[in-house]
Design a protein around this motif. Sequence first.
Motif, mmCIF file in Angstrom:
data_model
loop_
_atom_site.group_PDB
_atom_site.id
_atom_site.type_symbol
_atom_site.label_atom_id
_atom_site.label_comp_id
_atom_site.label_asym_id
_atom_site.label_seq_id
_atom_site.Cartn_x
_atom_site.Cartn_y
_atom_site.Cartn_z
ATOM 1 N N LEU A 174 -5.544 9.175 -3.342
ATOM 2 C CA LEU A 174 -4.201 8.903 -2.838
ATOM 3 C C LEU A 174 -3.127 9.225 -3.873
ATOM 4 O O LEU A 174 -2.051 9.732 -3.535
ATOM 5 C CB LEU A 174 -4.088 7.444 -2.409
ATOM 6 C CG LEU A 174 -4.935 7.044 -1.201
ATOM 7 C CD1 LEU A 174 -4.894 5.531 -0.989
ATOM 8 C CD2 LEU A 174 -4.451 7.760 0.062
ATOM 9 N N ALA A 175 -3.407 8.946 -5.129
ATOM 10 C CA ALA A 175 -2.435 9.227 -6.183
ATOM 11 C C ALA A 175 -2.193 10.720 -6.351
ATOM 12 O O ALA A 175 -1.140 11.138 -6.847
ATOM 13 C CB ALA A 175 -2.904 8.621 -7.501
ATOM 14 N N THR A 176 -3.148 11.530 -5.918
ATOM 15 C CA THR A 176 -3.019 12.984 -6.020
ATOM 16 C C THR A 176 -1.810 13.494 -5.246
ATOM 17 O O THR A 176 -1.193 14.503 -5.617
ATOM 18 C CB THR A 176 -4.299 13.672 -5.503
ATOM 19 O OG1 THR A 176 -5.404 13.228 -6.286
ATOM 20 C CG2 THR A 176 -4.187 15.188 -5.585
ATOM 21 N N GLU A 203 -1.618 -0.296 -8.990
ATOM 22 C CA GLU A 203 -1.273 -1.043 -7.780
ATOM 23 C C GLU A 203 -2.207 -0.683 -6.630
ATOM 24 O O GLU A 203 -2.572 -1.537 -5.820
ATOM 25 C CB GLU A 203 0.180 -0.767 -7.382
ATOM 26 C CG GLU A 203 0.673 -1.510 -6.155
ATOM 27 C CD GLU A 203 0.635 -3.025 -6.286
ATOM 28 O OE1 GLU A 203 0.712 -3.711 -5.235
ATOM 29 O OE2 GLU A 203 0.531 -3.528 -7.422
ATOM 30 N N LEU A 204 -2.602 0.577 -6.557
ATOM 31 C CA LEU A 204 -3.557 0.976 -5.522
ATOM 32 C C LEU A 204 -4.878 0.233 -5.701
ATOM 33 O O LEU A 204 -5.478 -0.245 -4.733
ATOM 34 C CB LEU A 204 -3.792 2.485 -5.570
ATOM 35 C CG LEU A 204 -2.707 3.353 -4.932
ATOM 36 C CD1 LEU A 204 -2.912 4.822 -5.289
ATOM 37 C CD2 LEU A 204 -2.680 3.174 -3.413
ATOM 38 N N MET A 205 -5.326 0.111 -6.939
ATOM 39 C CA MET A 205 -6.565 -0.613 -7.190
ATOM 40 C C MET A 205 -6.442 -2.076 -6.790
ATOM 41 O O MET A 205 -7.411 -2.700 -6.345
ATOM 42 C CB MET A 205 -6.929 -0.519 -8.678
ATOM 43 C CG MET A 205 -7.407 0.858 -9.118
ATOM 44 S SD MET A 205 -9.012 1.316 -8.413
ATOM 45 C CE MET A 205 -10.103 0.167 -9.252
ATOM 46 N N PHE A 240 0.832 -1.206 0.000
ATOM 47 C CA PHE A 240 0.000 0.000 0.000
ATOM 48 C C PHE A 240 0.865 1.253 0.000
ATOM 49 O O PHE A 240 0.651 2.183 -0.801
ATOM 50 C CB PHE A 240 -0.921 -0.028 1.218
ATOM 51 C CG PHE A 240 -1.680 1.250 1.461
ATOM 52 C CD1 PHE A 240 -2.734 1.629 0.649
ATOM 53 C CD2 PHE A 240 -1.336 2.082 2.524
ATOM 54 C CE1 PHE A 240 -3.430 2.816 0.870
ATOM 55 C CE2 PHE A 240 -2.021 3.255 2.765
ATOM 56 C CZ PHE A 240 -3.071 3.623 1.933
ATOM 57 N N LEU A 241 1.862 1.290 0.875
ATOM 58 C CA LEU A 241 2.701 2.489 0.974
ATOM 59 C C LEU A 241 3.544 2.684 -0.271
ATOM 60 O O LEU A 241 3.766 3.822 -0.714
ATOM 61 C CB LEU A 241 3.591 2.397 2.217
ATOM 62 C CG LEU A 241 2.857 2.397 3.560
ATOM 63 C CD1 LEU A 241 3.862 2.414 4.712
ATOM 64 C CD2 LEU A 241 1.901 3.570 3.671
ATOM 65 N N ALA A 242 4.032 1.594 -0.854
ATOM 66 C CA ALA A 242 4.814 1.713 -2.084
ATOM 67 C C ALA A 242 3.955 2.298 -3.202
ATOM 68 O O ALA A 242 4.417 3.139 -3.994
ATOM 69 C CB ALA A 242 5.357 0.343 -2.493
#
Length: 313
Positions: free
Chosen positions: A246-248, A210-212, A199-201
């Motif tokens: 989060l990607a923001t 990867e977040l999805m 998650f952190l990566a």
Amino acid sequence: MTEPCDPEHRRPADGLRHERTPAEDPFVGHRRLLFTVAYEVLGSAADAEDVVQETWLRWAALAPASRDEVVDPRAYLVRSVTRQALNRLRTLARRREEYVGEWLPEPLLVGPDVAEDVELAESVSYAMLTVLETLGPAERAVFVLREVFATPYEEIAAAVGRTPAAVRQIAHRARAHVSARRPRTRVSRAEQDVVVERFLAAVRGGDLGELMEVLAPDVIVVADGGGVVNASRRPVRGAGRVSTLLATLTRLELDFEVAPMRLNGGPAARFELEGRLDAAVALVIEDGRVSRIYVVRNPHKLGRLDREAELGR
């Protein structure tokens, strides 16, 4: 006004008495327990400390003879701190109704001794605290005293001002309520660490794909800024919306760092912005994915993350 000694908590006079040293004082011996009860009922370490202090003042105000007659100081003190916590919770009700945005419990660092006590660790986990927030004051106190501290129904009844029969019914309802809302599966520490690192990566790299993958489809983000700092005032739901949010962080080119940590004994992360702690993020992991993200940005709730809280049973 001092807390009266109930007859069943009085020790028969035997003509003998000795002065207790501070180390022998029951309050000192049970302080960790009292703080833990207050914290679990209130969800706030700051308010729990105030309640414990009030309990101490009432205990200290007792005449030595009256204090010596208390047969079960632990039960007496737990009852007193529970009453004070319930009074504080009712006082805080309006303030929390007027709170700007979502209200989240105050996160804590806990020591390895808490992690070794499975029941205690579960009871102070961030996931559990957020579930307890959905209970009414009396239900919350009854659940904590019964399920965590195995307090007899008669003692709980004295603490919450109900009959033992009523307390049994409240305990049953609260248990069913919590069971339906707590995380469905237990995840080992090793499994949690793997998911947290993925998650952190993904957050560091702004990797939407990867977040999805690491977020549960129905993931929810709840943020608490308290009106002091910016935070979403409503929960953000769904892997697509949460991933974009989060990607923001990466797209904004902010000078931020994220690192794993443990909050309330569970998986979490700390977000630093320009070298300063900006948010404590508690995570709930189910079936190998992050299902809940609790973001605490209110600076008034981040002041205890540099030291371990003293919890105990």
